[in-house]
Design a protein around this motif. Structure first.
Motif, PDB file in Angstrom:
ATOM      1  N   LEU A 101      -3.245   7.144  -6.105  1.00  0.00           N
ATOM      2  CA  LEU A 101      -4.421   7.178  -5.227  1.00  0.00           C
ATOM      3  C   LEU A 101      -5.466   6.163  -5.677  1.00  0.00           C
ATOM      4  O   LEU A 101      -6.152   5.549  -4.850  1.00  0.00           O
ATOM      5  CB  LEU A 101      -5.019   8.584  -5.220  1.00  0.00           C
ATOM      6  N   ASN A 108       0.804  -1.227   0.000  1.00  0.00           N
ATOM      7  CA  ASN A 108       0.000   0.000   0.000  1.00  0.00           C
ATOM      8  C   ASN A 108       0.839   1.281   0.000  1.00  0.00           C
ATOM      9  O   ASN A 108       0.407   2.321   0.461  1.00  0.00           O
ATOM     10  CB  ASN A 108      -0.960   0.010   1.193  1.00  0.00           C
ATOM     11  N   ARG A 125      -8.996  12.287  -1.380  1.00  0.00           N
ATOM     12  CA  ARG A 125      -8.211  11.142  -0.911  1.00  0.00           C
ATOM     13  C   ARG A 125      -6.843  11.572  -0.380  1.00  0.00           C
ATOM     14  O   ARG A 125      -6.205  10.832   0.377  1.00  0.00           O
ATOM     15  CB  ARG A 125      -8.037  10.121  -2.043  1.00  0.00           C
ATOM     16  N   ASP A 154      -5.973  11.506   3.406  1.00  0.00           N
ATOM     17  CA  ASP A 154      -5.765  10.231   4.083  1.00  0.00           C
ATOM     18  C   ASP A 154      -4.456   9.556   3.685  1.00  0.00           C
ATOM     19  O   ASP A 154      -4.189   8.414   4.074  1.00  0.00           O
ATOM     20  CB  ASP A 154      -6.918   9.273   3.765  1.00  0.00           C
ATOM     21  N   VAL A 155      -3.639  10.258   2.899  1.00  0.00           N
ATOM     22  CA  VAL A 155      -2.389   9.685   2.395  1.00  0.00           C
ATOM     23  C   VAL A 155      -1.203  10.537   2.832  1.00  0.00           C
ATOM     24  O   VAL A 155      -1.233  11.765   2.714  1.00  0.00           O
ATOM     25  CB  VAL A 155      -2.416   9.578   0.848  1.00  0.00           C
ATOM     26  N   LYS A 212      -1.726   4.162   0.943  1.00  0.00           N
ATOM     27  CA  LYS A 212      -1.811   4.986   2.143  1.00  0.00           C
ATOM     28  C   LYS A 212      -0.593   5.888   2.306  1.00  0.00           C
ATOM     29  O   LYS A 212      -0.572   6.761   3.179  1.00  0.00           O
ATOM     30  CB  LYS A 212      -1.947   4.099   3.382  1.00  0.00           C
ATOM     31  N   GLU A 213       0.415   5.671   1.461  1.00  0.00           N
ATOM     32  CA  GLU A 213       1.633   6.471   1.545  1.00  0.00           C
ATOM     33  C   GLU A 213       2.250   6.594   0.155  1.00  0.00           C
ATOM     34  O   GLU A 213       2.184   5.649  -0.644  1.00  0.00           O
ATOM     35  CB  GLU A 213       2.626   5.829   2.515  1.00  0.00           C
TER      36      GLU A 213
END
Length: 385
Positions: A125, A87, A185, A188-189, A130-131
């Protein structure tokens, strides 16, 4: 006799002649000319510039994704990014907005856009990451990251209410900045910029003055580009309340650093330190006997975040000898040796033109790999006696 010797090869690419993977293969070949019983561990590395995606995808056993993006001058190209640890995305802005994608003598620096970099981020995305790690070396742009932001939903309008064009052309006409439609989004990243550049957005050490000329900007162009970036920075300050003009790293990649900090809440880190951390290279150093590193050119600039210096500093925690194989070297290498590199070997073994050296890179690096290992054995035997 050599079966208990472990050599870690961690070299950056030789730009224009060999990738990090090729450099390490050639060095290994040179060592094998001396002994085939040595344990060799190859760790491809990069400092946030060219080869960062490959280094991390290979080192972390990740996968590649290929997407269509907008190149600096507006044409469509295929670009890649990597997914590691399931992720985490790894991007290079140069894949979409790099200097290698333009002709600096013919193409218009005012038109050069980072829109494709924004498309890369958007594609990452879409993968549900997540990163995101993004290397921002080798840019062709001077648009302050506006194109990247536009691709992610930010709107920049002029006094007539029209969206400014892609590139640096309209930066000086920005009247309003609207972030209401930015990709949700992003919040959240975590986005981390991999860079060794600490230049501010504007001023004599800013994006336009320092990097504009290498992207084809004349002295007059530099003044215009500087004025545009200053207006852009002031608009960010007045409308978003973010003081970005003098922030270290904001001038990286023609101001993309600023755009990433402002619109993606990105944080900037030393590229080589972060890459080495992600690769957990120290695990290989704990039982190693020799480290061989390298890059295309080693000089005073190498002290500021380049791969060989970062690797040497880490290797010295374990008192390991470090040999750097390089395409060429600067005049005063004293400060380089003080970082922990014990020997610097230039691959050029006789007078030759750059084109000849590039054409014979495989042979020259292989020979240097052999010389490096022989030098190590010589010093090892001397200690024994």
């Amino acid at each position: 006799m050599d079966k208990d010797i472990k050599v870690v090869i961690a070299a950056d690419s030789f730009k224009g002649s060999a990738s990090t993977i090729e450099v390490e293969e050639y060095i290994e070949r040179g060592i094998n000319k001396v002994s085939r019983s040595v344990t060799i561990v190859k760790v491809p590395v990069a400092d946030g510039g060219e080869g960062t995606v490959d280094a991390l995808v290979i080192g972390c056993k990740g996968t590649y994704r290929y997407v269509d993006v907008t190149a600096p001058q507006g044409n469509k190209i295929k670009a890649k990014f990597g997914i590691i640890h399931d992720n985490v995305a790894v991007l290079e802005m140069a894949e979409a907005s790099g200097l290698a994608l333009v002709d600096v003598e013919k193409d218009d620096i005012y038109k050069a856009t980072t829109y494709g970099t924004g498309e890369l981020i958007r594609s990452a995305l879409d993968c549900g990451v997540k990163e995101i790690y993004i290397g921002i070396g080798g840019s062709a742009t001077n648009d302050g990251g506006v194109g990247m932001a536009q691709a992610l939903g930010v709107s920049f309008k002029d006094a007539d209410g029209n969206e400014i064009p892609l590139g640096a052309t309209g930066l000086g006409n920005i009247e309003t900045i609207d972030v209401s439609e930015i990709d949700t989004r992003l919040k959240d990243v975590k986005i981390t910029v991999l860079s060794d550049v600490t230049n501010p957005l504007c001023g004599e050490k800013g994006a336009s003055y320092i990097y504009g000329p290498q992207k084809g900007a004349s002295k007059e162009d530099v003044k215009k580009l500087e004025a545009s970036l200053l207006h852009y920075g002031e608009a960010i300050q007045s409308q978003l309340g973010i003081d970005i003009i003098d922030k270290p790293g904001a001038g990286a990649a023609g101001g993309l650093g600023a755009g990433l900090m402002v619109f993606c809440d990105a944080e900037s880190y030393s590229g080589i330190e972060k890459v080495l951390s992600i690769l957990d290279i120290e695990t290989h150093f704990r039982d190693a006997d020799l480290v061989i590193t390298g890059e295309g050119r080693i000089d005073a600039q190498s002290l500021y975040g380049k791969a060989p210096v970062g690797i040497a500093r880490m290797a010295k925690k374990y008192n390991l000898p470090v040999i750097a194989i390089v395409g060429s070297s600067g005049d005063d290498l004293g400060p380089i040796y003080e970082t922990g590199i014990d020997l610097i070997l230039d691959i050029v073994n006789k007078p030759m033109q750059l084109a000849e050296a590039i054409a014979n890179a495989e042979m020259l690096i292989t020979n240097a790999g052999e010389s490096a290992f022989r030098a190590f054995l010589l010093s090892r035997n001397a200690v024994k006696h």
